[in-house]
Design a protein around this motif. Structure first.
Motif, PDB file in Angstrom:
ATOM      1  N   SER A 182       0.842  -1.183   0.000  1.00 39.04           N
ATOM      2  CA  SER A 182       0.000   0.000   0.000  1.00 39.04           C
ATOM      3  C   SER A 182       0.880   1.237   0.000  1.00 39.04           C
ATOM      4  O   SER A 182       2.041   1.196   0.381  1.00 39.04           O
ATOM      5  CB  SER A 182      -0.931   0.005   1.215  1.00 39.04           C
ATOM      6  OG  SER A 182      -0.171   0.025   2.389  1.00 39.04           O
ATOM      7  N   VAL A 183       0.306   2.342  -0.423  1.00 40.64           N
ATOM      8  CA  VAL A 183       1.070   3.579  -0.501  1.00 40.64           C
ATOM      9  C   VAL A 183       1.183   4.180   0.885  1.00 40.64           C
ATOM     10  O   VAL A 183       0.194   4.499   1.520  1.00 40.64           O
ATOM     11  CB  VAL A 183       0.384   4.580  -1.458  1.00 40.64           C
ATOM     12  CG1 VAL A 183       1.152   5.883  -1.490  1.00 40.64           C
ATOM     13  CG2 VAL A 183       0.255   3.992  -2.838  1.00 40.64           C
ATOM     14  N   PRO A 207       5.348   8.197  -1.888  1.00 40.93           N
ATOM     15  CA  PRO A 207       4.608   7.972  -3.130  1.00 40.93           C
ATOM     16  C   PRO A 207       5.500   7.752  -4.350  1.00 40.93           C
ATOM     17  O   PRO A 207       5.224   6.872  -5.156  1.00 40.93           O
ATOM     18  CB  PRO A 207       3.749   9.216  -3.286  1.00 40.93           C
ATOM     19  CG  PRO A 207       4.356  10.242  -2.411  1.00 40.93           C
ATOM     20  CD  PRO A 207       5.062   9.503  -1.319  1.00 40.93           C
ATOM     21  N   THR A 267       6.952   4.292  -4.243  1.00 39.82           N
ATOM     22  CA  THR A 267       5.909   3.301  -4.487  1.00 39.82           C
ATOM     23  C   THR A 267       5.561   3.246  -5.969  1.00 39.82           C
ATOM     24  O   THR A 267       5.436   2.162  -6.548  1.00 39.82           O
ATOM     25  CB  THR A 267       4.653   3.612  -3.650  1.00 39.82           C
ATOM     26  OG1 THR A 267       5.010   3.575  -2.271  1.00 39.82           O
ATOM     27  CG2 THR A 267       3.548   2.612  -3.919  1.00 39.82           C
ATOM     28  N   HIS A 323      -1.457  -4.654  -6.067  1.00 35.58           N
ATOM     29  CA  HIS A 323      -0.488  -3.789  -5.392  1.00 35.58           C
ATOM     30  C   HIS A 323      -1.107  -2.997  -4.241  1.00 35.58           C
ATOM     31  O   HIS A 323      -0.405  -2.201  -3.605  1.00 35.58           O
ATOM     32  CB  HIS A 323       0.160  -2.849  -6.412  1.00 35.58           C
ATOM     33  CG  HIS A 323       0.955  -3.589  -7.436  1.00 35.58           C
ATOM     34  ND1 HIS A 323       2.225  -4.059  -7.202  1.00 35.58           N
ATOM     35  CD2 HIS A 323       0.650  -3.979  -8.696  1.00 35.58           C
ATOM     36  CE1 HIS A 323       2.674  -4.686  -8.276  1.00 35.58           C
ATOM     37  NE2 HIS A 323       1.721  -4.661  -9.197  1.00 35.58           N
ATOM     38  N   VAL A 330      -3.344  -0.535  -4.264  1.00 34.51           N
ATOM     39  CA  VAL A 330      -3.357   0.900  -4.512  1.00 34.51           C
ATOM     40  C   VAL A 330      -4.649   1.301  -5.216  1.00 34.51           C
ATOM     41  O   VAL A 330      -5.400   0.458  -5.698  1.00 34.51           O
ATOM     42  CB  VAL A 330      -2.138   1.333  -5.370  1.00 34.51           C
ATOM     43  CG1 VAL A 330      -0.838   1.117  -4.612  1.00 34.51           C
ATOM     44  CG2 VAL A 330      -2.104   0.604  -6.701  1.00 34.51           C
ATOM     45  N   SER A 331      -4.860   2.605  -5.283  1.00 35.01           N
ATOM     46  CA  SER A 331      -6.065   3.139  -5.917  1.00 35.01           C
ATOM     47  C   SER A 331      -5.889   3.253  -7.427  1.00 35.01           C
ATOM     48  O   SER A 331      -4.780   3.150  -7.960  1.00 35.01           O
ATOM     49  CB  SER A 331      -6.377   4.525  -5.349  1.00 35.01           C
ATOM     50  OG  SER A 331      -5.392   5.452  -5.781  1.00 35.01           O
ATOM     51  N   VAL A 348      -3.389   5.945  -8.416  1.00 33.63           N
ATOM     52  CA  VAL A 348      -1.986   5.533  -8.309  1.00 33.63           C
ATOM     53  C   VAL A 348      -1.595   4.711  -9.531  1.00 33.63           C
ATOM     54  O   VAL A 348      -0.521   4.911 -10.115  1.00 33.63           O
ATOM     55  CB  VAL A 348      -1.732   4.749  -7.001  1.00 33.63           C
ATOM     56  CG1 VAL A 348      -0.346   4.123  -6.996  1.00 33.63           C
ATOM     57  CG2 VAL A 348      -1.917   5.660  -5.797  1.00 33.63           C
TER      58      VAL A 348
END
Length: 97
Positions: free
Chosen positions: A2-3, A8, A11, A42, A44-45, A48
């Motif tokens: 996760s971020v 950021p 990542t 991953h 993430v959204s 991202v």
């Protein structure tokens, strides 16, 4: 993965490197996985993943195509982006048809 706050860029690069490794491992790959497939892999959204795609685009590994997908670009290979109607014309002109 996760971020985490404050990480950021790292990542984004980690995910971009993982996707690039997938591209390199499969010479037949012609497009990136869908955003919805990458997100859970991953943790993430969507935003991202889209930023990761932009990292790959700047690296010359991928480019967006109509319909929200992303095409894999390989070193030394660049797709012909001209309209389809213009491509056969070149063949006719080159071959004196």
């Amino acid at each position: 993965m996760s971020v985490a706050a404050g990480e950021p860029a790292r990542t984004l690069q980690k995910i971009a490197d993982a996707l690039k490794a997938q591209i390199d491992a499969d010479p037949k790959a012609v497009e990136l996985s869908a955003v919805a497939e990458i997100m859970p892999d991953h943790g993430v959204s969507r935003g991202v993943v889209l930023r990761v795609f932009a990292v790959l685009q700047r690296a010359g590994a991928a480019e967006p195509v109509p319909g929200g997908r992303w095409r894999v670009l390989r070193e030394g290979q660049r797709p012909d982006r001209r309209p389809l109607a213009e491509r056969p014309t070149d063949v006719f002109m080159d071959d004196d048809l």
